[in-house]
Scaffold this active site. Structure first.
Site, PDB file in Angstrom:
ATOM      1  N   LYS A 156       0.994  -1.187  -0.124  1.00  0.00           N
ATOM      2  CA  LYS A 156       0.043   0.061  -0.121  1.00  0.00           C
ATOM      3  C   LYS A 156       0.808   1.185  -0.002  1.00  0.00           C
ATOM      4  O   LYS A 156       0.497   2.244  -0.476  1.00  0.00           O
ATOM      5  CB  LYS A 156      -0.848   0.000   1.264  1.00  0.00           C
ATOM      6  CG  LYS A 156      -2.063  -0.909   1.108  1.00  0.00           C
ATOM      7  CD  LYS A 156      -2.943  -0.874   2.199  1.00  0.00           C
ATOM      8  CE  LYS A 156      -4.165  -1.820   2.270  1.00  0.00           C
ATOM      9  NZ  LYS A 156      -5.129  -1.550   3.302  1.00  0.00           N
ATOM     10  N   ASP A 196      -9.931   2.700   2.140  1.00  0.00           N
ATOM     11  CA  ASP A 196     -10.109   2.196   3.285  1.00  0.00           C
ATOM     12  C   ASP A 196     -10.774   3.017   4.188  1.00  0.00           C
ATOM     13  O   ASP A 196     -11.756   2.860   5.103  1.00  0.00           O
ATOM     14  CB  ASP A 196      -8.728   1.848   3.783  1.00  0.00           C
ATOM     15  CG  ASP A 196      -8.141   0.542   3.465  1.00  0.00           C
ATOM     16  OD1 ASP A 196      -8.954  -0.357   2.698  1.00  0.00           O
ATOM     17  OD2 ASP A 196      -7.013   0.443   3.283  1.00  0.00           O
TER      18      ASP A 196
END
Ligand code: ATR
Length: 272
Positions: A69, A105
């Site tokens: 990420k 997220d």
């Protein structure tokens, strides 16, 4: 599902990825809307070459998971401002060999929390100081919530609190805090340590809403005890669901079939 000469390919890159629930969730969504798209898993070691591969092959979009990420960021052509602040990207949108990075997220966490609390006016205690706490903390601030951070390791918690410009408390000093919601953004309570919980049951009594990002088990000890003392609760599966919903919408420009994605995710988790 029919794969043919014009099928557009999407996927998830991570390592490992074989246990990801995202292929089932996204393929169910593509099928439900009759889209000629397929979603596969890419186990990736070399991030830079993987992104060049996505460009070269005309891949439409990619979910990014652990451990990539942060690592993808230097290889993007553009990055969304909130993803930039968080310092992590979980979604790639690829058009004409141009890769844009997003973070969904925090969107997933906000939408899950909004099932049980009105965020803009709330103060939310976030437990943890890892990547999840960071995304959730910045995301809550985007929504206008006041974030308070608590973590076991003080130095790590203080460092994130500085970035968020928010209050910090060591995990053992949160007893007298008045808050509207609590989010567990640590891994405490995750299988196999299902009897672990980040805070004492007595602390939960005066908290209206509790969310856990842990989704295995679906009902952690934290959520079980929160329900017992009358808190509204939401489990980590909803964060997972809504981050995927936001990805679908980025990739297709359509409203996602949320019910179908939720059913697929919940049925997959029950089989585990
Ligand atoms: P992620 O990026 O998924 O959020 P991480 O960076 O490993 O994962 O962060 C895990 C978080 O869970 C940390 O805040 C960690 O606290 P420390 O900073 O003190 O390590 C927290 N955590 C993990 N196990 C814990 C435990 N047994 N008790 C309290 N906090 C715990």
């Amino acid at each position: 599902m029919k794969v043919n000469g014009t099928t557009k390919i999407y996927g998830i890159m991570g390592k490992p990825v074989s246990h990801s629930l995202s292929p089932a969730m996204h393929n169910a969504a593509f099928q439900a809307q009759g889209l000629n798209k397929v979603y596969v898993a890419f186990e990736v070691t070399d991030v830079a070459r993987a992104l060049d591969g996505f460009r070269a092959l005309g891949i439409g979009g990619v979910s990014v998971t652990i451990p990539h990420k942060q690592a993808v960021i230097p290889y993007l052509d553009a990055i969304d401002p909130v993803a930039q602040k968080i310092g992590a990207v979980n979604t790639l949108l690829i058009e004409d060999r141009h890769i844009r990075g997003f973070n969904t997220d925090w969107i997933g966490a906000n939408q899950a929390l909004e099932m049980i609390v009105n965020l803009p006016a709330s103060s939310v205690l976030v437990l943890g100081a890892g990547g999840a706490a960071r995304a959730i903390g910045f995301g809550l601030q985007e929504k206008g919530a006041t974030v308070i951070l608590a973590n076991r390791t003080v130095a790590k918690g203080q460092a994130l609190a500085r970035d968020l410009n928010c209050e910090f408390y060591p995990l053992e000093d949160i007893k007298n805090l008045k808050i509207d919601a609590l989010v567990n953004a640590t891994s405490v309570g995750m299988t196999p340590n299902v009897e672990a919980t980040p805070v004492a049951k007595a602390f939960l009594k005066n908290i209206p809403a509790v969310m856990d990002i842990v989704y295995s088990p679906q009902e952690t000890r934290l959520l079980r005890e929160a329900k017992q003392v009358g808190c509204k609760t939401v489990n980590g599966t909803y964060m997972l669901l809504f981050q995927g919903v936001a990805q679908f919408e980025l990739w297709t420009g359509r409203k996602a079939p949320v019910d179908i994605m939720r059913e697929k995710l919940f049925s997959k988790l029950e089989l585990k």
